[in-house]
Design a protein around this motif. Sequence first.
Motif, PDB file in Angstrom:
ATOM      1  N   TYR A 216       0.809  -1.221   0.000  1.00  0.00           N
ATOM      2  CA  TYR A 216       0.000   0.000   0.000  1.00  0.00           C
ATOM      3  C   TYR A 216       0.840   1.268   0.000  1.00  0.00           C
ATOM      4  N   GLU A 217       2.144   1.128   0.017  1.00  0.00           N
ATOM      5  CA  GLU A 217       3.015   2.301   0.144  1.00  0.00           C
ATOM      6  C   GLU A 217       2.807   3.312  -0.977  1.00  0.00           C
ATOM      7  N   GLN A 218       2.579   2.826  -2.202  1.00  0.00           N
ATOM      8  CA  GLN A 218       2.481   3.732  -3.349  1.00  0.00           C
ATOM      9  C   GLN A 218       1.039   4.170  -3.633  1.00  0.00           C
ATOM     10  N   LEU A 219       0.107   3.808  -2.758  1.00  0.00           N
ATOM     11  CA  LEU A 219      -1.298   4.122  -2.993  1.00  0.00           C
ATOM     12  C   LEU A 219      -1.844   5.147  -2.002  1.00  0.00           C
ATOM     13  N   ARG A 220      -0.978   5.730  -1.201  1.00  0.00           N
ATOM     14  CA  ARG A 220      -1.464   6.590  -0.111  1.00  0.00           C
ATOM     15  C   ARG A 220      -2.052   7.907  -0.608  1.00  0.00           C
ATOM     16  N   THR A 221      -1.855   8.245  -1.864  1.00  0.00           N
ATOM     17  CA  THR A 221      -2.460   9.464  -2.411  1.00  0.00           C
ATOM     18  C   THR A 221      -3.943   9.260  -2.735  1.00  0.00           C
ATOM     19  N   LEU A 222      -4.419   8.005  -2.653  1.00  0.00           N
ATOM     20  CA  LEU A 222      -5.793   7.681  -3.028  1.00  0.00           C
ATOM     21  C   LEU A 222      -6.607   7.283  -1.802  1.00  0.00           C
ATOM     22  N   PRO A 223      -7.927   7.512  -1.823  1.00  0.00           N
ATOM     23  CA  PRO A 223      -8.778   6.989  -0.744  1.00  0.00           C
ATOM     24  C   PRO A 223      -8.874   5.469  -0.865  1.00  0.00           C
ATOM     25  N   LEU A 224      -8.533   4.768   0.208  1.00  0.00           N
ATOM     26  CA  LEU A 224      -8.472   3.309   0.197  1.00  0.00           C
ATOM     27  C   LEU A 224      -9.542   2.724   1.112  1.00  0.00           C
ATOM     28  N   ALA A 225      -9.930   1.494   0.826  1.00  0.00           N
ATOM     29  CA  ALA A 225     -10.842   0.744   1.688  1.00  0.00           C
ATOM     30  C   ALA A 225     -10.276  -0.656   1.862  1.00  0.00           C
ATOM     31  N   VAL A 226     -10.239  -1.117   3.107  1.00  0.00           N
ATOM     32  CA  VAL A 226      -9.821  -2.482   3.422  1.00  0.00           C
ATOM     33  C   VAL A 226     -10.666  -2.982   4.596  1.00  0.00           C
ATOM     34  N   GLY A 227     -10.604  -4.284   4.830  1.00  0.00           N
ATOM     35  CA  GLY A 227     -11.259  -4.834   6.014  1.00  0.00           C
ATOM     36  C   GLY A 227     -12.085  -6.068   5.788  1.00  0.00           C
ATOM     37  N   GLU A 228     -12.533  -6.275   4.565  1.00  0.00           N
ATOM     38  CA  GLU A 228     -13.357  -7.445   4.269  1.00  0.00           C
ATOM     39  C   GLU A 228     -12.641  -8.744   4.617  1.00  0.00           C
ATOM     40  N   ARG A 229     -11.316  -8.755   4.466  1.00  0.00           N
ATOM     41  CA  ARG A 229     -10.557  -9.983   4.684  1.00  0.00           C
ATOM     42  C   ARG A 229     -10.022 -10.128   6.113  1.00  0.00           C
ATOM     43  N   LEU A 230     -10.295  -9.183   6.998  1.00  0.00           N
ATOM     44  CA  LEU A 230      -9.808  -9.289   8.364  1.00  0.00           C
ATOM     45  C   LEU A 230     -10.442 -10.476   9.079  1.00  0.00           C
ATOM     46  N   ILE A 231      -9.620 -11.228   9.808  1.00  0.00           N
ATOM     47  CA  ILE A 231     -10.113 -12.365  10.582  1.00  0.00           C
ATOM     48  C   ILE A 231      -9.641 -12.224  12.026  1.00  0.00           C
ATOM     49  N   LEU A 232     -10.092 -13.136  12.864  1.00  0.00           N
ATOM     50  CA  LEU A 232      -9.775 -13.062  14.287  1.00  0.00           C
ATOM     51  C   LEU A 232      -8.271 -13.030  14.555  1.00  0.00           C
ATOM     52  N   ALA A 233      -7.508 -13.723  13.741  1.00  0.00           N
ATOM     53  CA  ALA A 233      -6.064 -13.806  13.971  1.00  0.00           C
ATOM     54  C   ALA A 233      -5.328 -12.520  13.628  1.00  0.00           C
ATOM     55  N   ASP A 234      -5.995 -11.580  12.942  1.00  0.00           N
ATOM     56  CA  ASP A 234      -5.346 -10.334  12.539  1.00  0.00           C
ATOM     57  C   ASP A 234      -5.404  -9.301  13.658  1.00  0.00           C
ATOM     58  N   ASP A 235      -4.444  -8.410  13.656  1.00  0.00           N
ATOM     59  CA  ASP A 235      -4.447  -7.250  14.544  1.00  0.00           C
ATOM     60  C   ASP A 235      -5.066  -6.094  13.766  1.00  0.00           C
ATOM     61  N   ALA A 236      -6.390  -5.960  13.850  1.00  0.00           N
ATOM     62  CA  ALA A 236      -7.105  -4.985  13.021  1.00  0.00           C
ATOM     63  C   ALA A 236      -6.612  -3.556  13.237  1.00  0.00           C
ATOM     64  N   PRO A 237      -6.432  -3.080  14.476  1.00  0.00           N
ATOM     65  CA  PRO A 237      -5.939  -1.703  14.644  1.00  0.00           C
ATOM     66  C   PRO A 237      -4.576  -1.475  13.994  1.00  0.00           C
ATOM     67  N   ALA A 238      -3.703  -2.480  14.045  1.00  0.00           N
ATOM     68  CA  ALA A 238      -2.390  -2.329  13.419  1.00  0.00           C
ATOM     69  C   ALA A 238      -2.508  -2.245  11.903  1.00  0.00           C
ATOM     70  N   VAL A 239      -3.365  -3.089  11.324  1.00  0.00           N
ATOM     71  CA  VAL A 239      -3.584  -3.047   9.869  1.00  0.00           C
ATOM     72  C   VAL A 239      -4.071  -1.664   9.451  1.00  0.00           C
ATOM     73  N   LEU A 240      -5.028  -1.122  10.184  1.00  0.00           N
ATOM     74  CA  LEU A 240      -5.575   0.180   9.834  1.00  0.00           C
ATOM     75  C   LEU A 240      -4.550   1.291  10.064  1.00  0.00           C
ATOM     76  N   ALA A 241      -3.699   1.114  11.056  1.00  0.00           N
ATOM     77  CA  ALA A 241      -2.697   2.146  11.342  1.00  0.00           C
ATOM     78  C   ALA A 241      -1.677   2.267  10.222  1.00  0.00           C
ATOM     79  N   TRP A 242      -1.276   1.142   9.617  1.00  0.00           N
ATOM     80  CA  TRP A 242      -0.245   1.259   8.583  1.00  0.00           C
ATOM     81  C   TRP A 242      -0.826   1.521   7.191  1.00  0.00           C
ATOM     82  N   ILE A 243      -2.080   1.126   6.954  1.00  0.00           N
ATOM     83  CA  ILE A 243      -2.676   1.403   5.646  1.00  0.00           C
ATOM     84  C   ILE A 243      -3.347   2.774   5.623  1.00  0.00           C
ATOM     85  N   ARG A 244      -3.902   3.196   6.745  1.00  0.00           N
ATOM     86  CA  ARG A 244      -4.617   4.464   6.885  1.00  0.00           C
ATOM     87  C   ARG A 244      -5.735   4.600   5.844  1.00  0.00           C
ATOM     88  N   PRO A 245      -6.664   3.653   5.810  1.00  0.00           N
ATOM     89  CA  PRO A 245      -7.732   3.707   4.811  1.00  0.00           C
ATOM     90  C   PRO A 245      -8.779   4.765   5.136  1.00  0.00           C
TER      91      PRO A 245
END
Length: 338
Positions: A216-245
């Motif tokens: 996602y490093e080269q996509l930060r100029t665009l509005p992004l959406a993620v989350g559909e693939r998040l599962i219990l084993a993921d650290d959701a706040p960390a994912v959102l912190a580094w992608i900043r969707p």
Amino acid sequence: MRHLVIDSFDFTDLADHAGPGDDTVFVAVRSGRAAGWYGPLTEPVARTVLALAAVLVGADATDHEGIQDRLAQAAPRSRAGSWAVGALDCAAWDLHAQAEGCPAAELLTGEPLRRRITAYSSWLTRDLAHPATADLIPEVSAQGWAFTKWGLRNRPGAKGGALVDLLHAAATAEPVAVDAVGTWPQALAAEFAAAADPAALVWLEDPAPTHAPRAYEQLRTLPLAVGERLILADDAPAVLAWIRPAALTLDVVGCGGLTAARRILARTTTPVFPHGRSLMPGLHLAAARPDRVLAVEYRQQWEPGRQHLYAHPVEPDRGHLTLPTAPGLGAAPRSAPC
């Protein structure tokens, strides 16, 4: 209220009422003669539910945090495992809400519910590369949805500039959301980001197949959406912190159920747009948390068939869906066994 001790579980399959490839299996958790339902599920998830459900026998269906922890400890750390936890979690919410005589949303908040839920239309089988999609976009947009979402997949030989041209042609009247369905390699994403007008996008969803930061490093100029693939084993706040969707497209069942979704909302401030595959619990989350959940996804190609499997179907009206007033989650199958 009194405890609702879960004493058994069972399944029903509505394959006779569905089309080829549709999800058709429903699970019930029971306390005496009362049942809480969730479905429809795919067969792989249903098999995982079957292997997992016995750990709930003896649990109190009103103790949602305890149920979540019990299920998470026993479930495989996989996508099917997370979905299975979510299905059983939602069935327990349904059982609890029916016992209380209220919609499940009332158990999620002490505030007044939003009964009329804003929805957006998605039609991913209509990729922007398909010639017929251009004529369909204004027709669907005129139906009152918050916005529309279309497929924008990687194709053999695709170039970022060509995908940008498809986006700009589609967004002549208003911005659109596009979903890459995890198909873009990094080079294609970089080409797209360099040429795309962010004003043409509501968001770009799931360009990469993983949540890896480098994707996602080269996509930060665009509005992004993620989350559909998040599962219990993921650290959701960390994912959102580094992608900043701009949007969290959380699947309420896939992430582990309403209990897991409620935990995630407590730890993030990203606006939430629940994924349409879990529409019924997504509606209840939206009704309970209108401050956080701005719209739910209505999947045009699949949701009408899924609603046909429910005892009380929900239909869109000018881009909105109405929260069911009956007690429970609204996910009981038609012809549910007693």
